[in-house]
Write a protein that holds these residues in place. Structure first.
Motif, PDB file in Angstrom:
ATOM      1  N   TRP A 345       0.851  -1.185   0.000  1.00 21.02           N
ATOM      2  CA  TRP A 345       0.000   0.000   0.000  1.00 21.02           C
ATOM      3  C   TRP A 345       0.882   1.228   0.000  1.00 21.02           C
ATOM      4  CZ3 TRP A 345      -4.261   1.831  -1.458  1.00 21.02           C
ATOM      5  CH2 TRP A 345      -4.712   3.082  -1.001  1.00 21.02           C
ATOM      6  N   SER A 346       0.754   2.049  -1.026  1.00 22.39           N
ATOM      7  CA  SER A 346       1.546   3.269  -1.135  1.00 22.39           C
ATOM      8  C   SER A 346       0.695   4.287  -1.872  1.00 22.39           C
ATOM      9  CB  SER A 346       2.819   3.000  -1.941  1.00 22.39           C
ATOM     10  OG  SER A 346       2.478   2.602  -3.255  1.00 22.39           O
ATOM     11  N   LYS A 347       1.169   5.526  -1.895  1.00 24.25           N
ATOM     12  CA  LYS A 347       0.464   6.573  -2.652  1.00 24.25           C
ATOM     13  C   LYS A 347       0.365   6.156  -4.118  1.00 24.25           C
ATOM     14  CE  LYS A 347       0.536  10.727  -0.053  1.00 24.25           C
ATOM     15  NZ  LYS A 347       1.383  10.553   1.135  1.00 24.25           N
ATOM     16  N   ARG A 348       1.419   5.435  -4.589  1.00 26.16           N
ATOM     17  CA  ARG A 348       1.454   5.030  -5.993  1.00 26.16           C
ATOM     18  C   ARG A 348       0.376   3.995  -6.288  1.00 26.16           C
ATOM     19  NH1 ARG A 348       7.105   2.953  -8.084  1.00 26.16           N
ATOM     20  NH2 ARG A 348       6.320   1.106  -7.050  1.00 26.16           N
ATOM     21  N   SER A 349       0.245   2.995  -5.362  1.00 28.73           N
ATOM     22  CA  SER A 349      -0.772   1.958  -5.609  1.00 28.73           C
ATOM     23  C   SER A 349      -2.166   2.566  -5.485  1.00 28.73           C
ATOM     24  CB  SER A 349      -0.577   0.753  -4.676  1.00 28.73           C
ATOM     25  OG  SER A 349      -0.734   1.128  -3.329  1.00 28.73           O
ATOM     26  N   ALA A 350      -2.328   3.538  -4.556  1.00 33.84           N
ATOM     27  CA  ALA A 350      -3.623   4.205  -4.403  1.00 33.84           C
ATOM     28  C   ALA A 350      -3.973   4.947  -5.689  1.00 33.84           C
ATOM     29  CB  ALA A 350      -3.577   5.176  -3.228  1.00 33.84           C
ATOM     30  N   ALA A 351      -2.974   5.655  -6.247  1.00 40.95           N
ATOM     31  CA  ALA A 351      -3.199   6.415  -7.478  1.00 40.95           C
ATOM     32  C   ALA A 351      -3.551   5.471  -8.620  1.00 40.95           C
ATOM     33  CB  ALA A 351      -1.954   7.224  -7.814  1.00 40.95           C
ATOM     34  N   ALA A 352      -2.902   4.289  -8.645  1.00 43.01           N
ATOM     35  CA  ALA A 352      -3.170   3.317  -9.716  1.00 43.01           C
ATOM     36  C   ALA A 352      -4.611   2.820  -9.626  1.00 43.01           C
ATOM     37  CB  ALA A 352      -2.194   2.150  -9.609  1.00 43.01           C
ATOM     38  N   LEU A 353      -5.103   2.597  -8.391  1.00 43.74           N
ATOM     39  CA  LEU A 353      -6.482   2.118  -8.227  1.00 43.74           C
ATOM     40  C   LEU A 353      -7.484   3.211  -8.610  1.00 43.74           C
ATOM     41  CD1 LEU A 353      -6.326   0.007  -4.946  1.00 43.74           C
ATOM     42  CD2 LEU A 353      -6.279  -0.776  -7.311  1.00 43.74           C
ATOM     43  N   GLU A 354      -7.145   4.462  -8.252  1.00 45.32           N
ATOM     44  CA  GLU A 354      -8.044   5.564  -8.620  1.00 45.32           C
ATOM     45  C   GLU A 354      -8.091   5.751 -10.134  1.00 45.32           C
ATOM     46  OE1 GLU A 354      -7.153   8.999  -6.170  1.00 45.32           O
ATOM     47  OE2 GLU A 354      -7.745   7.814  -4.411  1.00 45.32           O
ATOM     48  N   ALA A 355      -6.921   5.582 -10.772  1.00 45.35           N
ATOM     49  CA  ALA A 355      -6.862   5.699 -12.233  1.00 45.35           C
ATOM     50  C   ALA A 355      -7.703   4.604 -12.877  1.00 45.35           C
ATOM     51  CB  ALA A 355      -5.411   5.598 -12.707  1.00 45.35           C
ATOM     52  N   LEU A 356      -7.716   3.447 -12.228  1.00 41.82           N
ATOM     53  CA  LEU A 356      -8.485   2.307 -12.732  1.00 41.82           C
ATOM     54  C   LEU A 356      -9.974   2.637 -12.756  1.00 41.82           C
ATOM     55  CD1 LEU A 356      -7.927  -0.691 -13.468  1.00 41.82           C
ATOM     56  CD2 LEU A 356      -8.433  -1.254 -11.095  1.00 41.82           C
ATOM     57  N   VAL A 357     -10.415   3.296 -11.676  1.00 42.04           N
ATOM     58  CA  VAL A 357     -11.822   3.695 -11.582  1.00 42.04           C
ATOM     59  C   VAL A 357     -12.145   4.699 -12.698  1.00 42.04           C
ATOM     60  CG1 VAL A 357     -13.497   4.959 -10.183  1.00 42.04           C
ATOM     61  CG2 VAL A 357     -12.008   3.269  -9.120  1.00 42.04           C
ATOM     62  N   LYS A 358     -11.252   5.699 -12.843  1.00 36.28           N
ATOM     63  CA  LYS A 358     -11.491   6.787 -13.815  1.00 36.28           C
ATOM     64  C   LYS A 358     -11.509   6.247 -15.236  1.00 36.28           C
ATOM     65  CE  LYS A 358     -10.170  10.850 -11.299  1.00 36.28           C
ATOM     66  NZ  LYS A 358      -9.094  10.497 -10.342  1.00 36.28           N
ATOM     67  N   SER A 359     -10.632   5.257 -15.512  1.00 43.65           N
ATOM     68  CA  SER A 359     -10.544   4.735 -16.876  1.00 43.65           C
ATOM     69  C   SER A 359     -11.803   3.950 -17.223  1.00 43.65           C
ATOM     70  CB  SER A 359      -9.304   3.845 -17.025  1.00 43.65           C
ATOM     71  OG  SER A 359      -9.541   2.620 -16.347  1.00 43.65           O
ATOM     72  N   GLY A 360     -12.671   3.740 -16.246  1.00 48.27           N
ATOM     73  CA  GLY A 360     -13.902   2.979 -16.490  1.00 48.27           C
ATOM     74  C   GLY A 360     -13.534   1.553 -16.857  1.00 48.27           C
TER      75      GLY A 360
END
Ligand SMILES: [Ca+2]
Ligand SMILES: [Ca+2]
Length: 361
Positions: A345-360
């Motif tokens: 768990w890191s800021k990077r993994s959090a950002a990757a998960l958020e990007a996943l949501v945004k990419s639909g």
């Protein structure tokens, strides 16, 4: 009678090993690993610089023997360290002196064995004299490079080399080459040039390669079949949880995992958005201790998404090295194919998960 006693003693010894030392190491505990591994760099003026930490050799593993040898024949000494707990040992590649000069000396004895143990070699340069004694090895169960390696630094000339053979004879040589290996034979004048095979030592694993090396799952491969249960203890398969046309974000966690306690609220927060983006969030607890309160944890964290539980056999499939590293998050296709692996768990993994949501997805 003697045989019976011997048997008993053997059984006792085995039992001691299996139930004491063996258990300590298997469980990953360190017996003497907190004793620091020291590596010191000679500054050439009689002082030494402690480079244990910066060189990487100081680890908390239980070292049980270290071998010093120039494994890649590039003129500097590398180190192989045997570790008692890990299935993997350590090979430290020396990157410090690749542009420095050296002279390597092989000795062949005649009077007291081919190894010429006890021979003394002195190398004279403008900087002074270096002396090495040919020895069989030192340290616990270790035998080092039998070739004597003289580091020359910036020095490009060896003025003289002297050998005192164990049989009493001595030899003095001048006009020596550098950056190469020479072989000297007891009772003979001169030297032979030797060309040892050149090789390269592998680069250290990157963070991602190291993470993948610990896992029994590979990107692109199908997620392995595991014996899973739901929170009510009923058998559940991951395959049956996958839904056609939707991806799955499988979050592997444990009640004892501190970073999971930071990550799970983030996932709880992302859950509706993930669902809307066509991604089903599923938790997989790797708690195998029957005393672990998985249900209580799920309720306290407000985890409304499905949570499955595993057993120790399944853990061995997920983590073949026996080290369960959590959190671990996997993106799976509707066929159970591993599309992406996010470790820790890191800021990077959090950002990757958020990007996943945004990419639909
Ligand atoms: Ca080397
Ligand atoms: Ca090197």
């Amino acid at each position: 009678m003697v045989a019976a006693e011997e048997k008993q003693e053997q059984a006792g010894g085995e039992s001691y090993h299996n139930h004491h030392m063996g258990t300590i190491f298997k469980k990953g505990f360190s017996f003497s690993g907190f004793e620091r591994d020291m590596l010191k760099l000679s500054m050439g003026d009689g002082s030494y610089l402690d480079i244990s930490g910066i060189s990487g050799v100081d680890s908390i593993s239980d070292g049980r023997g270290a071998v010093f040898a120039d494994f890649d024949n590039d003129g500097d000494s590398d180190i192989f360290l045997v570790s008692a707990q890990r299935k993997a040992h350590y090979l430290f590649r020396n990157n410090v002196g690749s542009d420095r000069h050296f002279l390597r000396v092989e000795l062949e004895g005649r009077s007291g064995g081919r190894d010429a143990f006890g021979a003394i070699v002195r190398v004279h340069t403008a900087h002074g004299i270096q002396t090495k004694v040919k020895a069989g090895g030192s340290g616990f169960l270790s035998q080092h490079d039998p070739r004597l390696l003289f580091g020359l630094g910036d020095e490009t000339e060896v003025a003289r080399l002297e050998v005192a053979w164990p049989g009493g004879e001595s030899l003095t040589l001048t006009d020596l080459p550098i950056d190469t290996t020479i072989r000297l034979t007891e009772g003979q004048n001169g030297f032979q040039r030797v060309a040892p095979p050149s090789g390269t030592l592998p680069d250290p694993l990157g963070d991602r390669e190291e993470m993948l090396a610990r896992l029994g799952i590979r990107p692109g491969a199908t997620f392995p079949r595991l014996e899973l249960r739901d929170l009510g203890g009923q058998p559940r398969s991951l395959e049956a949880t996958l839904r056609p046309g939707r991806k799955m974000l499988l979050n592997v966690w444990a009640t004892w995992c501190t970073p999971c306690a930071v990550e799970i609220p983030e996932l709880v927060h992302l859950y509706p958005e993930l669902t809307a983006a066509g991604i089903d969030l599923v938790g997989l607890s790797v708690d195998v201790d029957p005393a672990a309160d998985v249900q209580g944890y799920v309720a306290r964290q407000g985890m409304e998404y499905p949570v499955l539980m595993t057993d120790s056999d399944s853990l061995d499939i997920l983590y073949p090295n026996g080290e369960a590293t959590v959190p671990l998050t996997l993106l799976l296709s509707d066929q159970g194919q591993v599309l992406e692996i996010y470790s820790g768990w890191s800021k990077r993994s959090a950002a990757a998960l958020e990007a996943l949501v945004k990419s639909g997805s």
